[in-house]
Design a protein around this motif. Structure first.
Motif, PDB file in Angstrom:
ATOM      1  N   LYS A 296     -17.007 -18.759  47.065  1.00  0.00           N
ATOM      2  CA  LYS A 296     -17.616 -19.567  45.715  1.00  0.00           C
ATOM      3  C   LYS A 296     -17.120 -18.567  44.550  1.00  0.00           C
ATOM      4  CE  LYS A 296     -21.661 -22.039  47.507  1.00  0.00           C
ATOM      5  NZ  LYS A 296     -21.112 -23.113  47.159  1.00  0.00           N
ATOM      6  N   LEU A 297     -16.762 -19.221  43.728  1.00  0.00           N
ATOM      7  CA  LEU A 297     -16.286 -18.416  42.362  1.00  0.00           C
ATOM      8  C   LEU A 297     -17.561 -18.060  41.459  1.00  0.00           C
ATOM      9  CD1 LEU A 297     -13.888 -20.067  43.507  1.00  0.00           C
ATOM     10  CD2 LEU A 297     -13.342 -20.589  41.321  1.00  0.00           C
ATOM     11  N   ARG A 298     -17.501 -16.598  41.320  1.00  0.00           N
ATOM     12  CA  ARG A 298     -18.391 -16.158  40.428  1.00  0.00           C
ATOM     13  C   ARG A 298     -18.080 -16.343  38.898  1.00  0.00           C
ATOM     14  NH1 ARG A 298     -21.931 -12.669  43.402  1.00  0.00           N
ATOM     15  NH2 ARG A 298     -21.100 -11.981  45.383  1.00  0.00           N
ATOM     16  N   THR A 299     -18.279 -17.345  38.555  1.00  0.00           N
ATOM     17  CA  THR A 299     -17.713 -17.622  37.035  1.00  0.00           C
ATOM     18  C   THR A 299     -18.505 -19.197  36.812  1.00  0.00           C
ATOM     19  OG1 THR A 299     -16.214 -18.086  35.339  1.00  0.00           O
ATOM     20  CG2 THR A 299     -15.685 -18.910  37.674  1.00  0.00           C
ATOM     21  N   GLY A 300     -18.707 -19.727  35.461  1.00  0.00           N
ATOM     22  CA  GLY A 300     -19.039 -20.834  34.932  1.00  0.00           C
ATOM     23  C   GLY A 300     -17.682 -21.832  35.215  1.00  0.00           C
ATOM     24  N   PHE A 301     -18.162 -23.004  34.891  1.00  0.00           N
ATOM     25  CA  PHE A 301     -17.288 -24.226  35.051  1.00  0.00           C
ATOM     26  C   PHE A 301     -17.263 -25.105  33.767  1.00  0.00           C
ATOM     27  CE2 PHE A 301     -20.738 -25.607  37.763  1.00  0.00           C
ATOM     28  CZ  PHE A 301     -20.614 -26.803  37.581  1.00  0.00           C
ATOM     29  N   TYR A 302     -18.407 -24.981  33.147  1.00  0.00           N
ATOM     30  CA  TYR A 302     -18.387 -25.805  31.749  1.00  0.00           C
ATOM     31  C   TYR A 302     -16.994 -26.048  31.019  1.00  0.00           C
ATOM     32  CZ  TYR A 302     -19.708 -27.535  27.139  1.00  0.00           C
ATOM     33  OH  TYR A 302     -19.863 -28.463  25.890  1.00  0.00           O
ATOM     34  N   HIS A 303     -16.398 -24.798  30.803  1.00  0.00           N
ATOM     35  CA  HIS A 303     -15.248 -24.959  29.832  1.00  0.00           C
ATOM     36  C   HIS A 303     -13.802 -25.525  30.825  1.00  0.00           C
ATOM     37  CE1 HIS A 303     -16.678 -23.152  26.285  1.00  0.00           C
ATOM     38  NE2 HIS A 303     -17.167 -22.025  26.841  1.00  0.00           N
ATOM     39  N   ARG A 304     -14.212 -24.979  31.997  1.00  0.00           N
ATOM     40  CA  ARG A 304     -13.132 -25.416  33.203  1.00  0.00           C
ATOM     41  C   ARG A 304     -12.977 -26.927  33.124  1.00  0.00           C
ATOM     42  NH1 ARG A 304     -11.660 -20.372  34.431  1.00  0.00           N
ATOM     43  NH2 ARG A 304     -13.422 -18.898  34.804  1.00  0.00           N
ATOM     44  N   ARG A 305     -14.010 -27.650  33.273  1.00  0.00           N
ATOM     45  CA  ARG A 305     -14.405 -28.954  33.592  1.00  0.00           C
ATOM     46  C   ARG A 305     -13.782 -29.547  32.321  1.00  0.00           C
ATOM     47  NH1 ARG A 305     -19.687 -31.922  34.844  1.00  0.00           N
ATOM     48  NH2 ARG A 305     -19.979 -31.763  32.697  1.00  0.00           N
ATOM     49  N   GLU A 306     -14.167 -28.903  31.217  1.00  0.00           N
ATOM     50  CA  GLU A 306     -13.847 -29.516  29.773  1.00  0.00           C
ATOM     51  C   GLU A 306     -12.183 -29.473  29.334  1.00  0.00           C
ATOM     52  OE1 GLU A 306     -15.810 -31.480  27.558  1.00  0.00           O
ATOM     53  OE2 GLU A 306     -17.151 -31.330  29.270  1.00  0.00           O
ATOM     54  N   HIS A 307     -11.662 -28.214  29.863  1.00  0.00           N
ATOM     55  CA  HIS A 307     -10.344 -28.026  29.490  1.00  0.00           C
ATOM     56  C   HIS A 307      -9.142 -28.501  30.639  1.00  0.00           C
ATOM     57  CE1 HIS A 307     -11.641 -26.848  25.510  1.00  0.00           C
ATOM     58  NE2 HIS A 307     -12.542 -26.114  26.102  1.00  0.00           N
ATOM     59  N   PHE A 308      -9.695 -28.817  31.618  1.00  0.00           N
ATOM     60  CA  PHE A 308      -8.727 -29.030  32.800  1.00  0.00           C
ATOM     61  C   PHE A 308      -7.838 -29.905  32.467  1.00  0.00           C
ATOM     62  CE2 PHE A 308      -7.178 -30.565  37.272  1.00  0.00           C
ATOM     63  CZ  PHE A 308      -6.726 -29.130  37.630  1.00  0.00           C
ATOM     64  N   PRO A 309      -6.250 -29.741  32.869  1.00  0.00           N
ATOM     65  CA  PRO A 309      -5.304 -30.884  32.176  1.00  0.00           C
ATOM     66  C   PRO A 309      -5.374 -31.961  32.882  1.00  0.00           C
ATOM     67  CG  PRO A 309      -4.143 -28.836  33.181  1.00  0.00           C
ATOM     68  CD  PRO A 309      -5.490 -28.546  33.011  1.00  0.00           C
ATOM     69  N   GLY A 310      -5.873 -31.903  34.179  1.00  0.00           N
ATOM     70  CA  GLY A 310      -5.699 -33.281  35.085  1.00  0.00           C
ATOM     71  C   GLY A 310      -7.065 -33.509  35.515  1.00  0.00           C
ATOM     72  N   GLN A 311      -7.257 -34.400  36.411  1.00  0.00           N
ATOM     73  CA  GLN A 311      -8.640 -34.980  36.495  1.00  0.00           C
ATOM     74  C   GLN A 311      -9.549 -33.989  37.246  1.00  0.00           C
ATOM     75  OE1 GLN A 311      -8.345 -38.720  38.953  1.00  0.00           O
ATOM     76  NE2 GLN A 311     -10.650 -38.841  38.567  1.00  0.00           N
TER      77      GLN A 311
END
Length: 229
Positions: free
Chosen positions: A141-156
């Motif tokens: 598991k990745l020790r980080t948040g994913f709010y920004h990652r989900r919002e800014h990921f260039p793909g789906q």
């Protein structure tokens, strides 16, 4: 009663002394070249051993340099991902786990070629980034948040990717966490550079400004519009 040495006895003593000196001279004449040869052989052997040691060290540094060129880009990708700099938006959680597996395979297979400090620094860095030894069959598991990652990921963004993280979407990433990752990244690069003995390792290989990317400044879309804290 005093005994006087006769001329004959004195002559015999002188002859014996002369013979002994001749024997010593003859031995010295024979021994000197032998000693010189022995000393020369010892010096030559030590020089050859030193040359072999230098050659082995140079070859080891070449091999380490090759591994560094293979490891450094992937280490940088992990650093960028976990500190929200560089190409972090282009990497999916699956990509990041794959990066770790590649790094593990490469570094641990080459571990005998490196100082133990390199492996220790790598373990520290990856332990800050990944939660391992989860349930059987589960990825790290990745020790980080994913709010920004989900919002800014260039793909789906795939919904199943949420399970790759050690926290919920609303959980933040702190400046302390980002600074710890930066320090660990600097430590692993410094250890690798020190092992190659090419130059003095630096005290920093990444800007301390990455701490500014902590979620303390995160806003929801509505809050962004209103400008509310």
């Amino acid at each position: 009663m005093t005994r006087f040495i006769s001329d004959l006895e004195l002559t015999d003593m002188q002859d014996s002394t002369s013979m002994f000196l001749q024997i010593l001279n003859a031995f010295g004449a024979v021994a000197t070249p032998i000693v010189v040869v022995i000393i020369g052989w010892i010096v030559s052997r030590n020089l050859k051993r030193l040359e072999n040691q230098q050659w082995r060290n140079q070859e080891l540094i070449k091999v380490r340099l090759g591994y560094y060129q293979e490891l450094a880009p992937s280490l940088n990708d992990l650093f960028c991902y976990f500190t929200f700099v560089g190409n972090w938006k282009q990497l999916s959680p699956v990509d990041v786990v794959s990066l770790k597996r590649q790094l593990d395979r490469t570094l641990y297979s080459a571990a005998p070629l490196f100082n133990s400090k390199v492996i220790e620094a790598y373990d520290t860095f990856t332990e800050l980034c990944f939660q391992t030894f989860n349930r059987w069959g589960d990825d790290a598991k990745l020790r980080t948040g994913f709010y920004h990652r989900r919002e800014h990921f260039p793909g789906q963004w795939m919904p199943e990717w949420d399970r790759y993280f050690d926290r919920k979407i609303d959980d933040s990433v702190t400046a302390v966490e980002l600074e710890a990752v930066r320090a660990a990244y600097t430590a692993i690069l410094a250890a690798l550079v020190g092992d190659m003995d090419l130059t003095r390792s630096r005290t920093d290989y990444a800007s301390a400004a990455v701490a500014a990317n902590a979620d303390v400044w995160r806003r929801t879309p509505m809050e962004d519009v209103r400008g509310e804290p």
